[in-house]
Design a protein around this motif. Structure first.
Motif, PDB file in Angstrom:
ATOM      1  N   SER A  53       0.823  -1.208   0.000  1.00 29.13           N
ATOM      2  CA  SER A  53       0.000   0.000   0.000  1.00 29.13           C
ATOM      3  C   SER A  53       0.859   1.261   0.000  1.00 29.13           C
TER       4      SER A  53
ATOM      5  N   TYR B 151      -2.795  -3.036  -5.978  1.00 28.59           N
ATOM      6  CA  TYR B 151      -2.978  -4.494  -5.935  1.00 28.59           C
ATOM      7  C   TYR B 151      -2.244  -5.016  -4.700  1.00 28.59           C
TER       8      TYR B 151
ATOM      9  N   ASP C 255      -3.765  -6.717  -1.675  1.00 28.59           N
ATOM     10  CA  ASP C 255      -4.396  -7.671  -0.763  1.00 28.59           C
ATOM     11  C   ASP C 255      -3.848  -9.076  -1.016  1.00 28.59           C
TER      12      ASP C 255
ATOM     13  N   ARG D 120      -4.595 -12.014   0.109  1.00 29.98           N
ATOM     14  CA  ARG D 120      -5.602 -13.065  -0.073  1.00 29.98           C
ATOM     15  C   ARG D 120      -6.205 -13.009  -1.470  1.00 29.98           C
ATOM     16  N   LEU D 121      -6.495 -11.791  -1.944  1.00 33.54           N
ATOM     17  CA  LEU D 121      -7.044 -11.636  -3.288  1.00 33.54           C
ATOM     18  C   LEU D 121      -6.029 -12.078  -4.340  1.00 33.54           C
TER      19      LEU D 121
END
Length: 279
Positions: free
Chosen positions: A156, A189, A191, A193-194
């Motif tokens: 982030s 982009y 995350d 888990r995603l």
């Protein structure tokens, strides 16, 4: 199709996110500040599987390509591709060793036959793929059984000091319509888990996602400001809002970077290194 033949036959089909006019500054400033530290880390990970053939997608001007060439066995074939011909034109002359090929290609529509490579690798490019699942599927298609897919993506904005500082400064300069390139694409982009779900859904096994924190050091605060504001598509967003004032904007950003991170700026970086195995 062999690697040499594919190199001659390839052509891209989509609009590149990095246009002419930014590639030189990208290479001279941004690569040193952001990409070279992670290129060394990625090359070490890539070498663990001892690949005989490597496809790099979204190679840019070759920060990772050079690290791979310096780390992998000299006999390893490396094909470095990018959607931007301007980036290739800047990067290709920096690495002309044998068994290293440069070509224009779209990661979402790779011009290779199935099962051609032992490793597909991408450093900080997947964030720009409009259809990530299609690109991941293409990586799986061109990998041999047991081959590896390896890529990195930024964490982030809050975990990446220079980028956050630039973004916050531009938001204060354009409060009613802040440029959002950084948060919209390169730092979007984030995350784990995603990301792991996306890679697994493309058919990869044993998917891992590891956070790697490094430190970035720049020669001057102005280098940081120019790297982000002129060496990325952020330049277009600034120039659209303040035509003919890019130099003044860079100076403002440099002042903010210097006040926060010093005359020889030092900042933390955070990224995710993702890996999967083709069945």
């Amino acid at each position: 199709m062999d690697i040499e033949g594919a190199t001659r036959a390839a052509s891209g089909s989509s609009i590149a996110p990095f246009e002419e006019g930014v590639a030189e500054l990208y290479e001279t400033l941004l690569v040193r500040i952001l990409f070279e530290p992670y290129a060394s880390e990625m090359a070490i990970v890539a070498d663990r599987s001892k690949p005989g053939s490597v496809l790099e997608v979204a190679a840019g001007t070759g920060a990772l390509t050079r690290a791979l060439r310096a780390t992998l066995d000299p006999a390893t074939e490396i094909v470095a591709t990018d959607l931007s011909q301007a980036m290739i034109d800047v990067g290709a002359p920096s690495l002309t060793m044998s068994r290293t090929h440069w070509m224009h290609a779209d990661a979402q529509n790779l011009p290779f036959a199935p099962s051609m490579f032992d490793l597909v690798v991408c450093q900080f490019g997947v964030m720009f793929f409009p259809d990530k699942l299609k690109a991941y599927g293409e990586a799986k298609r061109v990998l041999r059984s047991g081959g590896r897919f390896l890529f990195s993506t930024w964490g982030s904005l809050s975990a990446n000091d220079f980028a956050r500082c630039v973004d916050e400064c531009l938001a204060s300069l354009f409060p009613s319509d802040p440029p959002d390139f950084l948060r919209r694409l390169p730092y979007s982009y984030v995350d784990p888990r995603l990301i792991k779900a996306h890679v697994a859904s493309a058919g990869f096994e044993a998917v891992s996602c590891d956070r790697v924190k490094l430190t970035s050091v720049a020669a001057t605060a102005h280098d940081v400001a120019a790297a982000f504001c002129q060496g990325t598509p952020l330049r277009r967003e600034i120039e659209w809002r303040a035509p003919e004032h890019i130099s003044e904007i860079v100076d403002e950003v440099a002042e903010r970077v210097g006040s926060r991170h010093g005359a020889r700026p030092c900042g933390g970086m955070s990224a995710l290194i993702v890996a999967g195995r083709a069945p």
